[in-house]
Design a protein around this motif. Structure first.
Motif, PDB file in Angstrom:
ATOM      1  N   LYS A 212      -6.756  -2.391  12.336  1.00 42.34           N
ATOM      2  CA  LYS A 212      -8.089  -1.924  12.684  1.00 42.34           C
ATOM      3  C   LYS A 212      -8.593  -0.906  11.663  1.00 42.34           C
ATOM      4  N   GLU A 213      -7.720  -0.001  11.304  1.00 45.74           N
ATOM      5  CA  GLU A 213      -8.144   1.152  10.503  1.00 45.74           C
ATOM      6  C   GLU A 213      -8.369   0.767   9.042  1.00 45.74           C
ATOM      7  N   TYR A 214      -7.495  -0.052   8.502  1.00 46.55           N
ATOM      8  CA  TYR A 214      -7.602  -0.376   7.092  1.00 46.55           C
ATOM      9  C   TYR A 214      -7.935  -1.844   6.891  1.00 46.55           C
ATOM     10  N   GLN A 215      -6.974  -2.693   7.117  1.00 43.34           N
ATOM     11  CA  GLN A 215      -7.227  -4.122   6.977  1.00 43.34           C
ATOM     12  C   GLN A 215      -6.046  -4.871   7.549  1.00 43.34           C
ATOM     13  N   PRO A 216      -6.254  -6.148   7.864  1.00 42.09           N
ATOM     14  CA  PRO A 216      -5.194  -6.896   8.539  1.00 42.09           C
ATOM     15  C   PRO A 216      -4.000  -7.122   7.611  1.00 42.09           C
ATOM     16  N   ASN A 217      -2.883  -7.329   8.239  1.00 48.20           N
ATOM     17  CA  ASN A 217      -1.689  -7.786   7.529  1.00 48.20           C
ATOM     18  C   ASN A 217      -1.105  -6.812   6.526  1.00 48.20           C
ATOM     19  N   ILE A 218      -1.224  -5.548   6.835  1.00 51.66           N
ATOM     20  CA  ILE A 218      -0.421  -4.600   6.087  1.00 51.66           C
ATOM     21  C   ILE A 218       0.949  -4.640   6.748  1.00 51.66           C
ATOM     22  N   ASN A 219       1.879  -5.319   6.106  1.00 53.64           N
ATOM     23  CA  ASN A 219       3.156  -5.494   6.796  1.00 53.64           C
ATOM     24  C   ASN A 219       4.129  -4.365   6.492  1.00 53.64           C
ATOM     25  N   ARG A 220       3.748  -3.580   5.526  1.00 54.84           N
ATOM     26  CA  ARG A 220       4.659  -2.513   5.163  1.00 54.84           C
ATOM     27  C   ARG A 220       3.866  -1.403   4.515  1.00 54.84           C
ATOM     28  N   LEU A 221       4.361  -0.191   4.678  1.00 56.44           N
ATOM     29  CA  LEU A 221       3.620   0.945   4.147  1.00 56.44           C
ATOM     30  C   LEU A 221       4.612   2.019   3.725  1.00 56.44           C
ATOM     31  N   ILE A 222       4.484   2.371   2.464  1.00 56.79           N
ATOM     32  CA  ILE A 222       5.335   3.430   1.922  1.00 56.79           C
ATOM     33  C   ILE A 222       4.526   4.708   1.909  1.00 56.79           C
TER      34      ILE A 222
ATOM     35  N   TYR B 230       0.849  -1.176   0.000  1.00 59.69           N
ATOM     36  CA  TYR B 230       0.000   0.000   0.000  1.00 59.69           C
ATOM     37  C   TYR B 230       0.889   1.232   0.000  1.00 59.69           C
ATOM     38  N   VAL B 231       0.328   2.309  -0.488  1.00 61.85           N
ATOM     39  CA  VAL B 231       1.052   3.573  -0.516  1.00 61.85           C
ATOM     40  C   VAL B 231       0.149   4.633   0.088  1.00 61.85           C
ATOM     41  N   SER B 232       0.725   5.458   0.928  1.00 59.14           N
ATOM     42  CA  SER B 232      -0.084   6.509   1.544  1.00 59.14           C
ATOM     43  C   SER B 232       0.511   7.872   1.234  1.00 59.14           C
ATOM     44  N   VAL B 233      -0.257   8.901   1.536  1.00 61.43           N
ATOM     45  CA  VAL B 233       0.296  10.251   1.572  1.00 61.43           C
ATOM     46  C   VAL B 233       0.126  10.771   2.993  1.00 61.43           C
ATOM     47  N   ASP B 234       1.061  11.582   3.413  1.00 62.63           N
ATOM     48  CA  ASP B 234       0.950  12.267   4.704  1.00 62.63           C
ATOM     49  C   ASP B 234       1.251  13.733   4.470  1.00 62.63           C
TER      50      ASP B 234
ATOM     51  N   PRO C  29      -2.152  14.185   9.250  1.00 57.89           N
ATOM     52  CA  PRO C  29      -3.268  13.784   8.400  1.00 57.89           C
ATOM     53  C   PRO C  29      -2.730  13.056   7.169  1.00 57.89           C
ATOM     54  N   GLY C  30      -3.385  11.985   6.804  1.00 57.18           N
ATOM     55  CA  GLY C  30      -2.928  11.197   5.665  1.00 57.18           C
ATOM     56  C   GLY C  30      -3.960  10.171   5.290  1.00 57.18           C
ATOM     57  N   SER C  31      -3.659   9.423   4.247  1.00 56.48           N
ATOM     58  CA  SER C  31      -4.583   8.383   3.809  1.00 56.48           C
ATOM     59  C   SER C  31      -3.850   7.443   2.877  1.00 56.48           C
ATOM     60  N   LEU C  32      -4.298   6.217   2.835  1.00 63.58           N
ATOM     61  CA  LEU C  32      -3.857   5.352   1.745  1.00 63.58           C
ATOM     62  C   LEU C  32      -4.367   5.966   0.448  1.00 63.58           C
ATOM     63  N   ILE C  33      -3.684   5.719  -0.637  1.00 66.61           N
ATOM     64  CA  ILE C  33      -4.183   6.269  -1.895  1.00 66.61           C
ATOM     65  C   ILE C  33      -5.044   5.239  -2.608  1.00 66.61           C
ATOM     66  N   TYR C  34      -5.990   5.750  -3.388  1.00 67.11           N
ATOM     67  CA  TYR C  34      -6.965   4.902  -4.068  1.00 67.11           C
ATOM     68  C   TYR C  34      -6.399   4.344  -5.362  1.00 67.11           C
ATOM     69  N   ASP C  35      -7.160   3.424  -5.871  1.00 72.53           N
ATOM     70  CA  ASP C  35      -6.736   2.686  -7.052  1.00 72.53           C
ATOM     71  C   ASP C  35      -6.434   3.555  -8.265  1.00 72.53           C
ATOM     72  N   GLU C  36      -7.282   4.486  -8.516  1.00 74.55           N
ATOM     73  CA  GLU C  36      -7.135   5.270  -9.746  1.00 74.55           C
ATOM     74  C   GLU C  36      -6.700   6.689  -9.438  1.00 74.55           C
ATOM     75  N   GLU C  37      -5.873   6.816  -8.434  1.00 76.51           N
ATOM     76  CA  GLU C  37      -5.576   8.140  -7.932  1.00 76.51           C
ATOM     77  C   GLU C  37      -4.073   8.408  -7.989  1.00 76.51           C
ATOM     78  N   ASP C  38      -3.717   9.580  -8.456  1.00 74.55           N
ATOM     79  CA  ASP C  38      -2.313  10.006  -8.400  1.00 74.55           C
ATOM     80  C   ASP C  38      -1.990  10.404  -6.959  1.00 74.55           C
ATOM     81  N   VAL C  39      -0.728  10.381  -6.582  1.00 75.72           N
ATOM     82  CA  VAL C  39      -0.384  10.791  -5.215  1.00 75.72           C
ATOM     83  C   VAL C  39      -0.744  12.258  -4.956  1.00 75.72           C
ATOM     84  N   ASP C  40      -0.508  13.120  -5.944  1.00 76.97           N
ATOM     85  CA  ASP C  40      -0.868  14.529  -5.772  1.00 76.97           C
ATOM     86  C   ASP C  40      -2.364  14.669  -5.498  1.00 76.97           C
ATOM     87  N   ASP C  41      -3.155  13.890  -6.230  1.00 78.01           N
ATOM     88  CA  ASP C  41      -4.607  13.949  -6.022  1.00 78.01           C
ATOM     89  C   ASP C  41      -4.977  13.442  -4.633  1.00 78.01           C
TER      90      ASP C  41
END
Lengths: 236, 236
Positions: free
Chosen positions: A94-104, A9-13, A42-54
């Motif tokens: 809890k917040e997203y889903q189990p077994n996210i072992n890594r997050l960029i 998964y990839v997030s923005v902060d 404040p941040g979020s995982l990014i969506y499937d069809e979404e650029d990081v800037d968006d």
DNA sequence: TCAAAAGTGTTCGATATACACCCATGC
DNA sequence: GCATGGGTGTATATCGAACACTTTTGA
């Protein structure tokens, strides 16, 4: 054990700066409403069809109700263990889903007028302006991100000096601008030299209006003239 | 349709600059040995337990045999359609695995002495120094990345002027350094003023040696003095 | 009349820019 | 001796840094 490609998964902060006439503040969100100190960027995982800037724009919009905030990507944080503390893993479960072992994550800067009424429709109900030097311990590497962000703000200003006005009210005094510069560069700046510097900025224009009801000589108000600034930019 | 969080692969791509005494070049790899123009930026998906910086180092090491190359992350490129051209998808299918529908990349800069013997152990057998203004059409958004990279090199130099020496031989003449600056900033620089500028750099020291067998006045050689540079840095 | 902040000029040193001629070498 | 590139100095403009007193206003 470098055998498998990361699939992750990839997030923005977002590090949102505000200025309270004394010091720089950062807009944080509270994860746990029971816990006064459980703050994060404040941040979020990014969506499937979404650029990081968006994605960063989306996070900021949900946080503030502002459609187009100033925005600048500044770095991708991807240490393999940045999300490996047990407490952080639990929260991701809890917040997203189990077994996210890594997050960029991709970190962004933004600037906001601190007295602006924020229309928060994000899942984090409580937000808080926190003075930069009182930022609590935060999850993941958010403290590291905040630490790096101030340097990036300085670079941003060097590249585009006009963005500092995102941090001030529409009408401001030279003294406010002065304190803002002192806060950003964390040093005292001679006020006479500063006046000269401001006088040389074609995009800072004096208004007729002055402060009222102050128990000292009233300061003149100035405004940021976007048109003068655009003309300047196209001339370069 | 923003309903699902992205779960994706992440890559690094490296823009490696070299200087051939006339112009800046970029190190590209050939995907298809049958096709002279099928070049791309060196890069790789990142591994499971690998930081992005480490991935960039790995790519550069496999490409050049050099353990510690200069390295600077400059931007994450994540447009949802950056890997959506059919030809690019096909290649991803073949190269990595099927159904990579999206790919986020983190772009890095690096600098390399162009005449250095490269010990390439990467899967791309052929590499090529390509003059910046002759870069062919490349897959994904690699042309865009290259376009943005020159601006970042300039910023990097402003931040740390000593990195330009990564692009020159250990012994170099002022004239070489001069041509390098002209290439990077894409403008002519007065040679007398440039001499003064170099004289003010404590980390550029003259050697006793001069050019031999040149049909004009022999130029003095200089070297980059890393110690003087470190001392300078710690004093600031 | 006092406290508190606003506003204002000059000098100096460092730095950037513009500009043209003589020097050393191999052929 | 000539073609080729190496090497040098001066004058001017610009920018940043140091530095202290008077003005305005409300309490």
């Amino acid at each position: 054990m470098k055998t498998k490609f990361i699939h992750t998964y990839v997030s923005v902060d977002c590090v949102v700066f505000g200025f309270d006439d004394e010091q720089l503040n950062i807009l944080l969100v509270r994860r746990d409403e029971q816990n006064a100190n459980d703050l994060k960027l404040p941040g979020s995982l990014i969506y499937d069809e979404e650029d990081v800037d968006d994605a960063a724009n989306r996070v900021l919009f949900q946080l503030t109700g502002i459609k187009k905030m100033s925005l600048r990507q500044f770095r991708c944080f991807a240490s393999p263990d940045r999300a490996s503390k047990t407490e952080d893993k639990k929260w991701l479960d809890k917040e997203y889903q189990p077994n996210i072992n890594r997050l960029i994550t991709v970190a962004y800067l933004s600037l906001c007028k601190i007295d602006r009424k924020l229309n928060n429709i994000s899942k984090y109900k409580e937000t808080e302006w926190c003075p930069m030097n009182e930022v609590p311990r935060m999850p993941f590497d958010h403290n590291r991100i905040v630490k790096d962000s101030l340097i990036e703000v300085r670079r941003w200003i060097e590249y585009d000096p006009s963005i500092v006005f995102e941090l001030l009210p529409n009408k401001f005094t030279i003294s406010q601008l002065h304190r803002l510069y002192e806060a950003i560069y964390n040093k005292t700046i001679d006020i006479r030299n500063f006046h000269k510097k401001v006088a040389a900025m074609p995009y800072v224009v004096a208004l007729d209006e002055k402060q009222a009801n102050v128990s000292h000589r009233a300061a003149r108000y100035y405004k940021f003239d976007r048109k003068a600034n655009n003309k300047l930019k196209t001339n370069i």
